[in-house]
Design a protein around this motif. Structure first.
Motif, PDB file in Angstrom:
ATOM      1  N   MET A  77      14.578   5.318  12.855  1.00 19.05           N
ATOM      2  CA  MET A  77      14.680   4.721  11.527  1.00 19.05           C
ATOM      3  C   MET A  77      14.344   3.231  11.579  1.00 19.05           C
ATOM      4  O   MET A  77      13.617   2.721  10.729  1.00 19.05           O
ATOM      5  N   ALA A  78      14.860   2.543  12.579  1.00 15.00           N
ATOM      6  CA  ALA A  78      14.581   1.117  12.714  1.00 15.00           C
ATOM      7  C   ALA A  78      13.090   0.872  12.934  1.00 15.00           C
ATOM      8  O   ALA A  78      12.524  -0.075  12.377  1.00 15.00           O
ATOM      9  N   LEU A  79      12.454   1.724  13.716  1.00 14.04           N
ATOM     10  CA  LEU A  79      11.014   1.590  13.934  1.00 14.04           C
ATOM     11  C   LEU A  79      10.229   1.817  12.643  1.00 14.04           C
ATOM     12  O   LEU A  79       9.247   1.119  12.373  1.00 14.04           O
ATOM     13  N   ALA A  80      10.637   2.787  11.839  1.00 14.06           N
ATOM     14  CA  ALA A  80       9.947   3.067  10.577  1.00 14.06           C
ATOM     15  C   ALA A  80      10.092   1.891   9.611  1.00 14.06           C
ATOM     16  O   ALA A  80       9.109   1.476   8.991  1.00 14.06           O
ATOM     17  N   PHE A  81      11.299   1.341   9.477  1.00 19.01           N
ATOM     18  CA  PHE A  81      11.489   0.196   8.600  1.00 19.01           C
ATOM     19  C   PHE A  81      10.714  -1.024   9.095  1.00 19.01           C
ATOM     20  O   PHE A  81      10.124  -1.752   8.309  1.00 19.01           O
ATOM     21  N   THR A  82      10.714  -1.232  10.409  1.00 17.88           N
ATOM     22  CA  THR A  82       9.986  -2.373  10.975  1.00 17.88           C
ATOM     23  C   THR A  82       8.487  -2.221  10.746  1.00 17.88           C
ATOM     24  O   THR A  82       7.808  -3.191  10.374  1.00 17.88           O
ATOM     25  N   ALA A  83       7.956  -1.042  10.939  1.00 17.65           N
ATOM     26  CA  ALA A  83       6.528  -0.813  10.716  1.00 17.65           C
ATOM     27  C   ALA A  83       6.179  -1.021   9.251  1.00 17.65           C
ATOM     28  O   ALA A  83       5.140  -1.606   8.933  1.00 17.65           O
ATOM     29  N   GLY A  84       7.038  -0.566   8.346  1.00 21.32           N
ATOM     30  CA  GLY A  84       6.793  -0.777   6.928  1.00 21.32           C
ATOM     31  C   GLY A  84       6.826  -2.245   6.552  1.00 21.32           C
ATOM     32  O   GLY A  84       6.023  -2.713   5.757  1.00 21.32           O
ATOM     33  N   ALA A  85       7.743  -2.997   7.141  1.00 22.09           N
ATOM     34  CA  ALA A  85       7.847  -4.421   6.838  1.00 22.09           C
ATOM     35  C   ALA A  85       6.700  -5.211   7.445  1.00 22.09           C
ATOM     36  O   ALA A  85       6.200  -6.168   6.839  1.00 22.09           O
ATOM     37  N   LEU A  86       6.251  -4.836   8.618  1.00 26.67           N
ATOM     38  CA  LEU A  86       5.166  -5.560   9.268  1.00 26.67           C
ATOM     39  C   LEU A  86       3.822  -5.307   8.597  1.00 26.67           C
ATOM     40  O   LEU A  86       2.917  -6.133   8.714  1.00 26.67           O
ATOM     41  N   ARG A  87       3.682  -4.180   7.921  1.00 27.99           N
ATOM     42  CA  ARG A  87       2.426  -3.894   7.232  1.00 27.99           C
ATOM     43  C   ARG A  87       2.301  -4.687   5.939  1.00 27.99           C
ATOM     44  O   ARG A  87       1.239  -4.765   5.361  1.00 27.99           O
TER      45      ARG A  87
ATOM     46  N   SER B 196       0.840  -1.190   0.000  1.00 23.19           N
ATOM     47  CA  SER B 196       0.000   0.000   0.000  1.00 23.19           C
ATOM     48  C   SER B 196       0.881   1.248   0.000  1.00 23.19           C
ATOM     49  O   SER B 196       2.094   1.185   0.161  1.00 23.19           O
ATOM     50  N   TYR B 197       0.225   2.386  -0.188  1.00 27.24           N
ATOM     51  CA  TYR B 197       0.965   3.644  -0.179  1.00 27.24           C
ATOM     52  C   TYR B 197       1.540   3.930   1.210  1.00 27.24           C
ATOM     53  O   TYR B 197       2.565   4.577   1.337  1.00 27.24           O
ATOM     54  N   GLY B 198       0.891   3.438   2.253  1.00 27.95           N
ATOM     55  CA  GLY B 198       1.413   3.596   3.611  1.00 27.95           C
ATOM     56  C   GLY B 198       2.742   2.884   3.791  1.00 27.95           C
ATOM     57  O   GLY B 198       3.646   3.391   4.454  1.00 27.95           O
ATOM     58  N   ASP B 199       2.864   1.692   3.194  1.00 25.18           N
ATOM     59  CA  ASP B 199       4.129   0.946   3.261  1.00 25.18           C
ATOM     60  C   ASP B 199       5.248   1.718   2.572  1.00 25.18           C
ATOM     61  O   ASP B 199       6.352   1.836   3.102  1.00 25.18           O
ATOM     62  N   VAL B 200       4.947   2.233   1.400  1.00 23.59           N
ATOM     63  CA  VAL B 200       5.943   3.002   0.655  1.00 23.59           C
ATOM     64  C   VAL B 200       6.334   4.244   1.443  1.00 23.59           C
ATOM     65  O   VAL B 200       7.515   4.612   1.511  1.00 23.59           O
TER      66      VAL B 200
END
Length: 56
Positions: free
Chosen positions: A45-55, A9-13
């Motif tokens: 940064m790690a939290l942002a990448f983790t949230a993107g990967a978990l979505r 989704s656009y949120g992941d991007v």
């Protein structure tokens, strides 16, 4: 979007783009010698990448 069997989704991007932006901040802080600020931004940064990967 469905790319390679993954529903992106656009949120992941947006979260991955935020992670890249924060990574550039970490590099900038390290070059300036601000190690404490670099560690704080690295955690964000790690939290942002983790949230993107978990979505995904």
């Amino acid at each position: 979007m469905n790319i390679g069997g993954l529903d992106i989704s656009y949120g992941d991007v947006l979260l991955f783009a935020l992670g890249v932006f924060l990574l550039m901040g970490v590099i900038s802080f390290i070059r300036q010698g601000l190690k404490t600020a670099a560690v704080v931004v690295f955690v964000l940064m790690a939290l942002a990448f983790t949230a993107g990967a978990l979505r995904l």
